[in-house]
Design a protein around this motif. Structure first.
Motif, PDB file in Angstrom:
ATOM      1  N   PRO A   1     -13.336   3.780   0.610  1.00  0.00           N
ATOM      2  CA  PRO A   1     -12.507   4.921   1.366  1.00  0.00           C
ATOM      3  C   PRO A   1     -12.742   6.135   0.682  1.00  0.00           C
ATOM      4  CG  PRO A   1     -11.081   2.842   0.743  1.00  0.00           C
ATOM      5  CD  PRO A   1     -12.538   2.811   0.335  1.00  0.00           C
TER       6      PRO A   1
ATOM      7  N   VAL B   1      -7.680   9.305   8.224  1.00  0.00           N
ATOM      8  CA  VAL B   1      -8.050   7.860   8.173  1.00  0.00           C
ATOM      9  C   VAL B   1      -9.170   8.189   6.862  1.00  0.00           C
ATOM     10  CG1 VAL B   1      -8.934   5.636   8.917  1.00  0.00           C
ATOM     11  CG2 VAL B   1      -7.433   6.814  10.225  1.00  0.00           C
ATOM     12  N   ARG B   2      -8.849   7.179   5.906  1.00  0.00           N
ATOM     13  CA  ARG B   2      -9.944   7.208   4.887  1.00  0.00           C
ATOM     14  C   ARG B   2     -11.095   6.584   4.887  1.00  0.00           C
ATOM     15  NH1 ARG B   2      -6.836  10.971   0.869  1.00  0.00           N
ATOM     16  NH2 ARG B   2      -5.463  11.805   2.789  1.00  0.00           N
ATOM     17  N   CYS B   3     -11.152   5.502   5.674  1.00  0.00           N
ATOM     18  CA  CYS B   3     -12.617   4.784   5.786  1.00  0.00           C
ATOM     19  C   CYS B   3     -13.280   5.024   7.056  1.00  0.00           C
ATOM     20  CB  CYS B   3     -12.049   3.254   5.777  1.00  0.00           C
ATOM     21  SG  CYS B   3     -11.528   2.767   4.403  1.00  0.00           S
TER      22      CYS B   3
ATOM     23  N   ASN C   1      -1.621   2.189   9.087  1.00  0.00           N
ATOM     24  CA  ASN C   1      -1.901   1.734   7.839  1.00  0.00           C
ATOM     25  C   ASN C   1      -2.335   2.927   6.704  1.00  0.00           C
ATOM     26  OD1 ASN C   1      -1.556  -0.898   8.036  1.00  0.00           O
ATOM     27  ND2 ASN C   1      -3.647  -1.178   8.282  1.00  0.00           N
ATOM     28  N   CYS C   2      -3.127   3.968   7.161  1.00  0.00           N
ATOM     29  CA  CYS C   2      -3.688   4.961   6.283  1.00  0.00           C
ATOM     30  C   CYS C   2      -2.577   6.295   6.021  1.00  0.00           C
ATOM     31  CB  CYS C   2      -5.047   5.647   6.588  1.00  0.00           C
ATOM     32  SG  CYS C   2      -6.006   5.827   5.630  1.00  0.00           S
TER      33      CYS C   2
ATOM     34  N   LEU D   1     -12.157  -2.172   9.218  1.00  0.00           N
ATOM     35  CA  LEU D   1     -12.765  -0.924   8.565  1.00  0.00           C
ATOM     36  C   LEU D   1     -13.021  -1.551   7.303  1.00  0.00           C
ATOM     37  CD1 LEU D   1     -10.199   1.975   9.301  1.00  0.00           C
ATOM     38  CD2 LEU D   1     -12.065   1.022  10.626  1.00  0.00           C
TER      39      LEU D   1
ATOM     40  N   ARG E   1     -17.311  -0.360   6.759  1.00  0.00           N
ATOM     41  CA  ARG E   1     -17.831   0.303   5.539  1.00  0.00           C
ATOM     42  C   ARG E   1     -18.848  -0.138   5.016  1.00  0.00           C
ATOM     43  NH1 ARG E   1     -11.892   0.286   2.309  1.00  0.00           N
ATOM     44  NH2 ARG E   1     -12.721  -1.222   0.678  1.00  0.00           N
TER      45      ARG E   1
ATOM     46  N   MET F   1       0.705  -1.278   0.032  1.00  0.00           N
ATOM     47  CA  MET F   1       0.010  -0.066   0.100  1.00  0.00           C
ATOM     48  C   MET F   1       0.883   1.333  -0.117  1.00  0.00           C
ATOM     49  SD  MET F   1      -2.561   1.630   2.430  1.00  0.00           S
ATOM     50  CE  MET F   1      -1.286   1.279   3.642  1.00  0.00           C
TER      51      MET F   1
ATOM     52  N   CYS G   1      -8.729   0.555  -1.724  1.00  0.00           N
ATOM     53  CA  CYS G   1      -7.803   0.203  -0.584  1.00  0.00           C
ATOM     54  C   CYS G   1      -8.571  -0.719   0.069  1.00  0.00           C
ATOM     55  CB  CYS G   1      -7.198   1.407   0.078  1.00  0.00           C
ATOM     56  SG  CYS G   1      -6.071   0.460   1.292  1.00  0.00           S
TER      57      CYS G   1
ATOM     58  N   ALA H   1      -6.785  -2.413   3.006  1.00  0.00           N
ATOM     59  CA  ALA H   1      -5.827  -2.779   3.866  1.00  0.00           C
ATOM     60  C   ALA H   1      -6.195  -3.157   5.301  1.00  0.00           C
ATOM     61  CB  ALA H   1      -4.643  -1.639   3.877  1.00  0.00           C
ATOM     62  N   CYS H   2      -7.370  -2.555   5.715  1.00  0.00           N
ATOM     63  CA  CYS H   2      -7.833  -2.772   6.811  1.00  0.00           C
ATOM     64  C   CYS H   2      -9.063  -3.525   7.187  1.00  0.00           C
ATOM     65  CB  CYS H   2      -7.922  -1.198   7.713  1.00  0.00           C
ATOM     66  SG  CYS H   2      -6.447  -0.063   7.506  1.00  0.00           S
TER      67      CYS H   2
HETATM   68  S1  SF4 Z   1      -8.363   3.077   6.216  1.00  0.00           S
HETATM   69 FE1  SF4 Z   1      -6.994   3.671   4.871  1.00  0.00          FE
HETATM   70  S2  SF4 Z   1      -5.416   2.021   4.864  1.00  0.00           S
HETATM   71 FE2  SF4 Z   1      -7.270   1.253   5.793  1.00  0.00          FE
HETATM   72  S3  SF4 Z   1      -8.424   0.213   4.225  1.00  0.00           S
HETATM   73 FE3  SF4 Z   1      -9.034   2.445   4.397  1.00  0.00          FE
HETATM   74  S4  SF4 Z   1      -8.051   3.657   3.103  1.00  0.00           S
HETATM   75 FE4  SF4 Z   1      -6.979   1.572   3.098  1.00  0.00          FE
END
Ligand code: SF4
Length: 237
Positions: free
Chosen positions: A51, A123-125, A139-140, A27, A31, A1, A21, A23-24
């Motif tokens: 995200p 944080v995007r989610c 992670n983000c 989340l 979502r 990532m 993404c 990765a988490c």
């Molecule tokens: S919080 Fe950020 S790193 Fe985690 S899944 Fe969402 S976009 Fe990806």
């Protein structure tokens, strides 16, 4: 990532990459579950459930750094701070400051345009209870760092909405600007101001959450003062 974020050559590229993404695991589950179950008031709408990228001017001199998208706001509409009460307060303030062409932000296709400002989150989610874990924050971070790198040539001021965003700035300072964060870290507060060399000025602002705006802890006048100060520091008319 980290590599995917680093490969993004412009904001459109970055927005497309972050939207995809996964990765988490916690989340991603959350979502998607929110997008599936929906809130009754939005049951006829298709939720974004991904995200949420940054939004605003590619040549922004001011950035607003938030915590994360809201479950039924950004996670529903696909645009940060869009479709919830926090956004109502924020975009009304940006409009009063001359940084937005309209005072409301209700849907991704509502014609909203920002001038001299870009908004993104640490944080995007959308996280459960608006509380990402430290691992999810880390992670983000590469997405945030890449976005700041891409607007670095014009960026002069960062407004951190709340203590989480304030704390998320220091790794950016290190990774993007090559500066060691001050130790001890300056404390977050409404109106707090940190000034480095060859890095954007950092301003603290209480988060535009309902908890703050409904209780009067954060008033429209206080927001006007913060954005007035940000414009002054950034040299925005
Ligand atoms: S919080 Fe950020 S790193 Fe985690 S899944 Fe969402 S976009 Fe990806």
């Amino acid at each position: 990532m980290v590599a995917r974020a680093a490969r993004a050559t412009d904001l459109a590229d970055l927005d497309a990459a972050v939207s995809d993404c996964f990765a988490c695991p916690r989340l991603v589950r959350w979502r998607e579950e929110v997008a599936r179950t929906r809130r009754a008031a939005f049951r006829d709408q298709e939720y974004w459930g991904r995200p949420v990228p940054g939004f605003g001017a590619a040549d922004a001199r001011i950035a607003i750094l938030g915590l994360a998208p809201a479950a039924h706001g950004g996670n529903r509409t696909g645009r940060i701070f869009t479709g919830d009460r926090s956004g109502d307060v924020l975009f009304a303030a940006l409009h009063r400051a001359g940084l937005a062409n309209q005072p409301t932000s209700v849907a991704a296709d509502d014609g909203l345009a920002l001038r001299d400002i870009r908004i993104f989150s640490a944080v995007r989610c959308a996280p459960p209870d608006n509380k990402p874990t430290p691992e999810e924050r880390d992670n983000c971070a590469p997405w945030l760092q890449r976005e700041v790198t891409l607007i670095r040539p014009t960026l002069r001021v960062v407004v951190a909405l709340g203590a989480f965003a304030w704390a998320a700035w220091w790794p950016v300072l290190h990774q993007v600007y090559g500066q060691r964060p001050p130790s001890p870290r300056p404390r977050f507060g409404h109106g707090a101001h940190w000034s480095g060399t060859a890095a954007p000025e950092l301003l603290g602002c209480y988060h535009v959450s309902q908890q703050n705006t409904f209780t009067g802890r954060l008033t429209p006048g206080m927001l006007d003062d913060v954005f007035g100060r940000a414009k002054q520091l950034a040299g925005v008319d």
